[in-house]
Design an enzyme around this catalytic site. Structure first.
Site, PDB file in Angstrom:
ATOM      1  N   HIS A  24       1.612   2.861  -8.852  1.00 16.42           N
ATOM      2  CA  HIS A  24       0.504   2.832  -8.529  1.00 16.42           C
ATOM      3  C   HIS A  24       0.373   4.163  -7.594  1.00 16.42           C
ATOM      4  CE1 HIS A  24       1.969   0.301  -5.238  1.00 16.42           C
ATOM      5  NE2 HIS A  24       2.165  -0.538  -6.201  1.00 16.42           N
ATOM      6  N   HIS A  78       5.887 -13.959  -3.669  1.00 16.93           N
ATOM      7  CA  HIS A  78       4.887 -12.769  -3.524  1.00 16.93           C
ATOM      8  C   HIS A  78       4.297 -12.723  -4.844  1.00 16.93           C
ATOM      9  CE1 HIS A  78       2.895  -9.195  -2.848  1.00 16.93           C
ATOM     10  NE2 HIS A  78       3.722  -8.449  -3.366  1.00 16.93           N
ATOM     11  N   GLU A  80       2.270 -10.460  -6.112  1.00 14.00           N
ATOM     12  CA  GLU A  80       1.708  -9.314  -6.791  1.00 14.00           C
ATOM     13  C   GLU A  80       2.395  -9.174  -8.233  1.00 14.00           C
ATOM     14  OE1 GLU A  80       1.785  -4.361  -5.655  1.00 14.00           O
ATOM     15  OE2 GLU A  80       2.980  -5.819  -4.426  1.00 14.00           O
ATOM     16  N   ASP A  82       3.943  -7.334 -10.136  1.00 13.24           N
ATOM     17  CA  ASP A  82       5.324  -6.875 -10.800  1.00 13.24           C
ATOM     18  C   ASP A  82       6.267  -7.910 -10.366  1.00 13.24           C
ATOM     19  OD1 ASP A  82       4.573  -6.447  -7.986  1.00 13.24           O
ATOM     20  OD2 ASP A  82       6.450  -5.043  -7.836  1.00 13.24           O
ATOM     21  N   HIS A 146       3.557  -7.202   2.110  1.00 14.84           N
ATOM     22  CA  HIS A 146       2.299  -6.347   2.410  1.00 14.84           C
ATOM     23  C   HIS A 146       1.128  -6.977   1.831  1.00 14.84           C
ATOM     24  CE1 HIS A 146       2.607  -4.446  -1.544  1.00 14.84           C
ATOM     25  NE2 HIS A 146       3.917  -5.271  -1.647  1.00 14.84           N
ATOM     26  N   ASP A 165       9.145  -8.357  -1.082  1.00 16.47           N
ATOM     27  CA  ASP A 165       9.019  -6.802  -1.143  1.00 16.47           C
ATOM     28  C   ASP A 165       9.776  -6.133   0.215  1.00 16.47           C
ATOM     29  OD1 ASP A 165       8.178  -6.376  -3.441  1.00 16.47           O
ATOM     30  OD2 ASP A 165       6.084  -6.157  -2.897  1.00 16.47           O
ATOM     31  N   TYR A 193      10.659   3.952  -0.018  1.00 16.65           N
ATOM     32  CA  TYR A 193       9.869   2.589  -0.188  1.00 16.65           C
ATOM     33  C   TYR A 193       9.151   2.197   0.970  1.00 16.65           C
ATOM     34  CZ  TYR A 193       9.573  -2.294  -1.887  1.00 16.65           C
ATOM     35  OH  TYR A 193       9.118  -3.507  -2.174  1.00 16.65           O
ATOM     36  N   HIS A 226      13.188  -5.858  -5.055  1.00 19.49           N
ATOM     37  CA  HIS A 226      13.223  -4.597  -5.833  1.00 19.49           C
ATOM     38  C   HIS A 226      14.691  -4.046  -5.431  1.00 19.49           C
ATOM     39  CE1 HIS A 226       9.245  -4.334  -7.698  1.00 19.49           C
ATOM     40  NE2 HIS A 226       8.705  -4.090  -6.475  1.00 19.49           N
TER      41      HIS A 226
END
Length: 404
Positions: A24, A78, A80, A82, A146, A165, A193, A226
């Site tokens: 993104h 989380h 999100e 991904d 986040h 994250d 990051y 990640h």
């Protein structure tokens, strides 16, 4: 790649994405990973899933350890996509007894997947979950780090923090641990990051670090969603976040610019010369060849940001306009700011850049330099002087050990 054991009966079972180059708007030239973790005890527990399209990798690695249908708990740190994109497939296959999440996590999961009847189990900060005789999990709410749903999970006996994250990097690698990879690459990607994802949330990061320190959790490993797992030196990344969240300056200057016919570029190089006269380390970053997410990596720790752009149609060149929008969204603070640019007949660019920096609370130390058409020697000397002014401000800040 087979699953990787972190400690006894704790495994990495995620997926490596070697192909992605854009996240993104954030350039991911080294790819990324979607980390998931399996804990074996009386209650078998899976922490997080992976992006849609990578579920087969996740399930393959789990099957190398255990029949997926034996998984009792599924923890969602989380929501999100991904990390939760493959969640419907995983839930369908394993039929978990509980889907463990934060209160906001349950809300987000329901809104994303429209499955109000999933077996949600909402945990509260500090709550413990006994998996059996050998494993105990507790939870730390990290709201807006986040996303509103975010939380950490801590495995007490093994002293592993599953950090969602936070503390991660976009870095595809056949290696899984910090001591197995190039340290310069690792810290560059960790810095990038933070700069592009977490800078906006720095006040929350600061509070979270203080909260975790107050809990006195012994940490052998930090396992993010990640990138690599910090096992050799978890304190290294915590110390880095402690610097970044208070916008600690490295005393360096950035000259970030775009140019049409080299006039603004001539000014940029002259300003850089003035910085060099003062002994200031600097980077000259042309937006034509430097991606905005790489530039933000430098902005994170820079002491001064000097922006240059010619005027186009009473405004900015598109690359500078886009960069300013991107940077304003992340809200870096504690910077000295200045602006410059050439123009043909109107010259609004400098004012627009000053306004943007003022909105980010940069300390503007010069009204800005404008040159019509091609700069002459005297005008380039004014640019050198601007470099001197910014350089001296950085030296004064360093000598006074105070914020820029």
């Amino acid at each position: 790649m087979r699953p990787v054991e972190l400690s006894k009966n704790v495994y990495w079972v995620g997926a490596v994405d070697w192909l992605t180059r854009d996240f993104h708007g954030y350039s991911t030239e080294r790819g990324t990973t979607y980390n998931a973790y399996l804990i074996i005890d009386e209650k078998v527990t899976l922490i997080d899933t992976v992006k849609s399209g990578y579920c087969h990798e996740l399930m393959h690695r789990i099957r190398n350890i255990i029949d997926p249908k034996k998984i009792d708990y599924l923890i969602v740190n989380h929501v999100e996509m991904d990390h939760s994109g493959s969640l419907p497939q995983v839930v369908q296959e394993i039929q978990p007894e509980k889907i463990i999440c934060s209160k906001m996590g349950q809300k987000a999961l329901t809104q994303h997947f429209h499955q109000p009847d999933w077996p949600y189990h909402v945990v509260t900060p500090g709550e413990e979950l006994r998996l059996g005789p050998n494993k105990t999990l507790s939870f730390v709410e990290t709201r807006m780090l986040h996303w509103p749903d975010s939380m950490f999970s801590y495995l007490k006996e093994d002293q592993i923090l599953f950090s969602s994250d936070a503390f991660g990097e976009h870095l595809a690698s056949s290696e899984r641990f910090d001591d197995e990879v190039n340290q310069d690459v690792l810290m560059h990607e960790a810095t990038k990051y933070y700069a592009n994802i977490l800078t906006l949330y720095s006040p929350i990061v600061k509070k979270l670090i203080a909260q975790v320190e107050a809990m006195h959790l012994p940490l052998k490993m930090i396992a993010p969603d990640h990138g690599i797992i910090w096992r050799k030196n978890p304190k290294k990344i915590i110390d880095a976040y402690s610097r970044w969240c208070v916008n600690e300056s490295n005393g360096k200057a950035l000259v970030i610019y775009d140019s049409m016919w080299h006039s603004t570029e001539m000014m940029a190089k002259s300003i850089a010369g003035g910085l060099q006269d003062k002994g200031i380390s600097y980077k000259l970053l042309n937006l034509q060849v430097n991606h905005h997410s790489e530039v933000m990596c430098d902005v994170l720790e820079a002491g001064a940001v000097i922006l240059g752009c010619p005027t186009l149609n009473n405004g900015l060149l598109p690359r500078m306009a886009g960069f300013l929008m991107y940077m304003r969204g992340l809200r870096p603070t504690n910077k000295i700011g200045a602006a410059f640019g050439s123009y043909g007949w109107s010259g609004e660019a400098v004012k627009l850049m000053n306004t943007a920096m003022s909105e980010m609370n940069f300390r503007l130390i010069h009204p800005g330099l404008r040159v019509q058409y091609v700069p002459e020697h005297g005008q380039l000397q004014e640019c050198v002087e601007l470099g001197h002014i910014v350089g001296q401000a950085l030296l004064d800040a360093k000598a006074g050990n105070k914020a820029v």
